[in-house]
Design a protein around this motif. Structure first.
Motif, mmCIF file in Angstrom:
data_model
loop_
_atom_site.group_PDB
_atom_site.id
_atom_site.type_symbol
_atom_site.label_atom_id
_atom_site.label_comp_id
_atom_site.label_asym_id
_atom_site.label_seq_id
_atom_site.Cartn_x
_atom_site.Cartn_y
_atom_site.Cartn_z
ATOM 1 N N ARG A 61 0.856 -1.193 0.000
ATOM 2 C CA ARG A 61 0.000 0.000 0.000
ATOM 3 C C ARG A 61 0.895 1.247 0.000
ATOM 4 N NH1 ARG A 61 -3.842 3.432 2.560
ATOM 5 N NH2 ARG A 61 -5.986 2.923 1.942
ATOM 6 N N TRP A 62 0.554 2.207 -0.859
ATOM 7 C CA TRP A 62 1.414 3.383 -1.061
ATOM 8 C C TRP A 62 1.643 4.173 0.230
ATOM 9 C CZ3 TRP A 62 -3.614 2.777 -1.961
ATOM 10 C CH2 TRP A 62 -4.504 3.740 -1.506
ATOM 11 N N THR A 63 0.719 4.089 1.177
ATOM 12 C CA THR A 63 0.866 4.842 2.421
ATOM 13 C C THR A 63 1.956 4.279 3.322
ATOM 14 O OG1 THR A 63 -0.971 3.499 3.275
ATOM 15 C CG2 THR A 63 -1.487 5.715 2.487
ATOM 16 N N ALA A 64 2.431 3.061 3.020
ATOM 17 C CA ALA A 64 3.457 2.437 3.860
ATOM 18 C C ALA A 64 4.760 2.194 3.110
ATOM 19 C CB ALA A 64 2.941 1.108 4.425
ATOM 20 N N LEU A 65 4.834 2.548 1.829
ATOM 21 C CA LEU A 65 6.028 2.262 1.037
ATOM 22 C C LEU A 65 7.173 3.197 1.402
ATOM 23 C CD1 LEU A 65 4.716 1.634 -2.605
ATOM 24 C CD2 LEU A 65 5.385 -0.050 -0.888
ATOM 25 N N GLU A 66 8.351 2.605 1.550
ATOM 26 C CA GLU A 66 9.578 3.380 1.742
ATOM 27 C C GLU A 66 10.415 3.414 0.469
ATOM 28 O OE1 GLU A 66 10.220 5.134 4.331
ATOM 29 O OE2 GLU A 66 8.529 4.426 5.536
ATOM 30 N N ASP A 67 10.190 2.450 -0.421
ATOM 31 C CA ASP A 67 10.931 2.357 -1.678
ATOM 32 C C ASP A 67 10.045 1.629 -2.673
ATOM 33 O OD1 ASP A 67 12.925 2.564 -3.549
ATOM 34 O OD2 ASP A 67 14.448 1.535 -2.380
ATOM 35 N N VAL A 68 10.564 1.378 -3.871
ATOM 36 C CA VAL A 68 9.806 0.643 -4.878
ATOM 37 C C VAL A 68 9.556 -0.778 -4.382
ATOM 38 C CG1 VAL A 68 9.790 -0.189 -7.257
ATOM 39 C CG2 VAL A 68 10.817 2.039 -6.704
ATOM 40 N N ALA A 69 8.327 -1.253 -4.508
ATOM 41 C CA ALA A 69 7.962 -2.601 -4.067
ATOM 42 C C ALA A 69 7.386 -3.380 -5.234
ATOM 43 C CB ALA A 69 6.949 -2.534 -2.931
ATOM 44 N N LEU A 70 7.680 -4.667 -5.284
ATOM 45 C CA LEU A 70 7.208 -5.532 -6.355
ATOM 46 C C LEU A 70 6.208 -6.551 -5.821
ATOM 47 C CD1 LEU A 70 10.528 -6.280 -8.299
ATOM 48 C CD2 LEU A 70 8.880 -4.434 -8.679
ATOM 49 N N LEU A 71 5.167 -6.798 -6.602
ATOM 50 C CA LEU A 71 4.165 -7.775 -6.206
ATOM 51 C C LEU A 71 4.707 -9.193 -6.282
ATOM 52 C CD1 LEU A 71 1.190 -7.914 -5.333
ATOM 53 C CD2 LEU A 71 0.587 -8.227 -7.734
ATOM 54 N N SER A 72 5.730 -9.405 -7.114
ATOM 55 C CA SER A 72 6.266 -10.753 -7.328
ATOM 56 C C SER A 72 7.235 -11.186 -6.240
ATOM 57 C CB SER A 72 6.975 -10.824 -8.687
ATOM 58 O OG SER A 72 8.045 -9.881 -8.742
ATOM 59 N N ARG A 73 7.565 -10.307 -5.301
ATOM 60 C CA ARG A 73 8.560 -10.619 -4.283
ATOM 61 C C ARG A 73 7.912 -10.954 -2.941
ATOM 62 N NH1 ARG A 73 13.052 -7.526 -6.269
ATOM 63 N NH2 ARG A 73 13.167 -8.119 -8.471
ATOM 64 N N ASP A 74 8.645 -11.765 -2.147
ATOM 65 C CA ASP A 74 8.309 -12.006 -0.732
ATOM 66 C C ASP A 74 6.894 -12.528 -0.528
ATOM 67 O OD1 ASP A 74 10.846 -10.953 -0.078
ATOM 68 O OD2 ASP A 74 10.036 -8.921 -0.075
ATOM 69 N N ASP A 75 6.442 -13.409 -1.403
ATOM 70 C CA ASP A 75 5.124 -14.034 -1.254
ATOM 71 C C ASP A 75 3.985 -13.012 -1.297
ATOM 72 O OD1 ASP A 75 3.575 -16.371 -0.979
ATOM 73 O OD2 ASP A 75 3.341 -16.063 1.177
ATOM 74 N N ASN A 76 4.222 -11.874 -1.943
ATOM 75 C CA ASN A 76 3.202 -10.834 -1.983
ATOM 76 C C ASN A 76 1.975 -11.239 -2.786
ATOM 77 O OD1 ASN A 76 4.522 -8.958 -0.387
ATOM 78 N ND2 ASN A 76 5.627 -8.051 -2.092
ATOM 79 N N LEU A 77 2.162 -12.068 -3.818
ATOM 80 C CA LEU A 77 1.028 -12.463 -4.650
ATOM 81 C C LEU A 77 -0.056 -13.134 -3.816
ATOM 82 C CD1 LEU A 77 2.832 -13.817 -7.848
ATOM 83 C CD2 LEU A 77 1.397 -11.790 -7.704
ATOM 84 N N SER A 78 0.334 -14.101 -3.022
ATOM 85 C CA SER A 78 -0.662 -14.839 -2.241
ATOM 86 C C SER A 78 -1.266 -13.994 -1.126
ATOM 87 C CB SER A 78 -0.030 -16.095 -1.642
ATOM 88 O OG SER A 78 1.031 -15.763 -0.759
ATOM 89 N N ARG A 79 -0.546 -12.964 -0.681
ATOM 90 C CA ARG A 79 -1.033 -12.138 0.417
ATOM 91 C C ARG A 79 -1.815 -10.918 -0.055
ATOM 92 N NH1 ARG A 79 2.204 -9.495 3.410
ATOM 93 N NH2 ARG A 79 4.019 -9.421 2.019
ATOM 94 N N SER A 80 -1.758 -10.619 -1.349
ATOM 95 C CA SER A 80 -2.385 -9.409 -1.875
ATOM 96 C C SER A 80 -3.862 -9.647 -2.166
ATOM 97 C CB SER A 80 -1.667 -8.946 -3.141
ATOM 98 O OG SER A 80 -2.388 -7.901 -3.773
ATOM 99 N N LEU A 81 -4.715 -8.902 -1.483
ATOM 100 C CA LEU A 81 -6.153 -9.016 -1.689
ATOM 101 C C LEU A 81 -6.542 -8.639 -3.109
ATOM 102 C CD1 LEU A 81 -8.955 -9.452 -0.315
ATOM 103 C CD2 LEU A 81 -8.945 -6.997 0.196
#
Length: 325
Positions: A61-81
């Motif tokens: 979520r953009w309100t918590a980003l400190e740098d560029v974030a990828l959906l394909s990293r760190d198991d984000n796909l399965s955790r992303s609503l």
């Protein structure tokens, strides 16, 4: 808006992507208010659902980003609503997300979509490197909108857009169409898309879900120095809160609301912002010095700094630009 279009065009030519969503945000609430997007393959009726899930998704979520974030990293796909409930069905493989934030606030966020491959480490580093200059450009573009409104320019009355709990449009006041056409210009022959209203309403859902605490409010420049404030609220009391309809109001920003954005857009310090607030109330240097517990010489130093940052040379011109009249 021009800065957003230019940035997305340059990024497409430099690194390539399949779709994107670029939103200017209210610098204080971080709520999207002026979106541009190109989302081929995603049907327009899915837009309210996409925005609702974007605001309810805590992953990247953009309100918590400190740098560029990828959906394909760190198991984000399965955790992303938003990916689980919508985007995976349209073949989205990766999303690079970045927020444009400085000490004055959040000025926008950008999502770049790819359907056939992931973003590389080199591409992520490139995006990270342009974040700061794009942030500065977005803030300065907002500062440029603070001009004196033309003499005799009409003052808009409040307009209302009524949405269902899942953000479908149920009704609107007659003037709403004209406002939406300027906020998000539609393609020729098509009705305006109420994307700005969707964003404010989606923030209301995020607040109710405990995802984000910022108020469901966004201020946005419309044209010729006119700033509008959009707000979302539930209406009625017969149904449980989550089933009540949502009213999005659009009206001219108050002087206080406008002044708060002006202070952030010109990156005024806390003390400079405090001084400007006293000037708006009509205080002279002696009175302001006493209220701020500083000397009149210090007040003049702060005032000179404000003049330099805002390209003004008198209190009258400064206040006229800040308040729009």
């Amino acid at each position: 808006m021009a800065c957003s279009n230019r940035t997305s065009s340059e990024l497409r030519a430099t690194m390539g992507f399949d779709a994107y969503a670029f939103l200017l945000t209210d610098p204080e609430t971080s709520v999207g208010c002026a979106p541009i997007a190109d989302l081929p393959g995603l049907p327009l009726p899915e837009l309210p659902r996409l925005i609702r899930l974007k605001y309810l998704t805590e992953v990247n979520r953009w309100t918590a980003l400190e740098d560029v974030a990828l959906l394909s990293r760190d198991d984000n796909l399965s955790r992303s609503l938003v990916w689980r409930e919508l985007l995976h069905g349209y073949g989205v493989r990766d999303i690079a997300s970045m927020a444009f934030r400085d000490r004055s606030g959040c000025w926008g966020f950008l999502d770049l979509y790819r359907y056939d491959r992931d973003f590389s480490h080199a591409e992520t580093a490139y995006l990270s490197g342009i974040t700061e200059p794009v942030t500065t450009a977005l803030r300065r573009s907002q500062a440029d909108t603070f001009v004196v409104r033309p003499s005799g320019a009409p003052r808009p009355g409040p307009v209302v857009l009524l949405l269902s709990p899942d953000l479908r449009v149920l009704g609107q006041t007659p003037e709403t169409h004209a406002y939406l056409s300027v906020l998000v210009p539609p393609e020729r022959g098509r009705p305006p898309v109420p994307a700005s209203a969707y964003n404010v309403a989606a923030q209301l859902l995020a607040v109710e879900a405990g995802v984000d605490a910022n108020p469901p409010r966004a201020r946005v420049h419309l044209a010729d120095g006119l700033w509008l404030t959009l707000r979302a609220a539930r209406i009625g009391d017969a149904d449980p809160p989550g089933r009540r309809e949502i009213a999005v109001t659009i009206e001219e920003s108050s002087p206080t609301e406008r002044l708060a954005v002006f202070t952030r857009a010109f990156a005024l310090s806390a003390r400079e912002g405090e001084l400007l607030g006293h000037l708006v109330k009509g205080g002279d240097s002696h009175t302001v010095a006493r209220q701020m517990f500083v000397s009149e010489h210090t007040v003049q130093d702060h005032l000179k700094s404000i003049f330099a940052k805002t390209s003004t040379n008198s209190r009258r011109v400064l206040l006229t630009r800040a308040l729009g009249a």
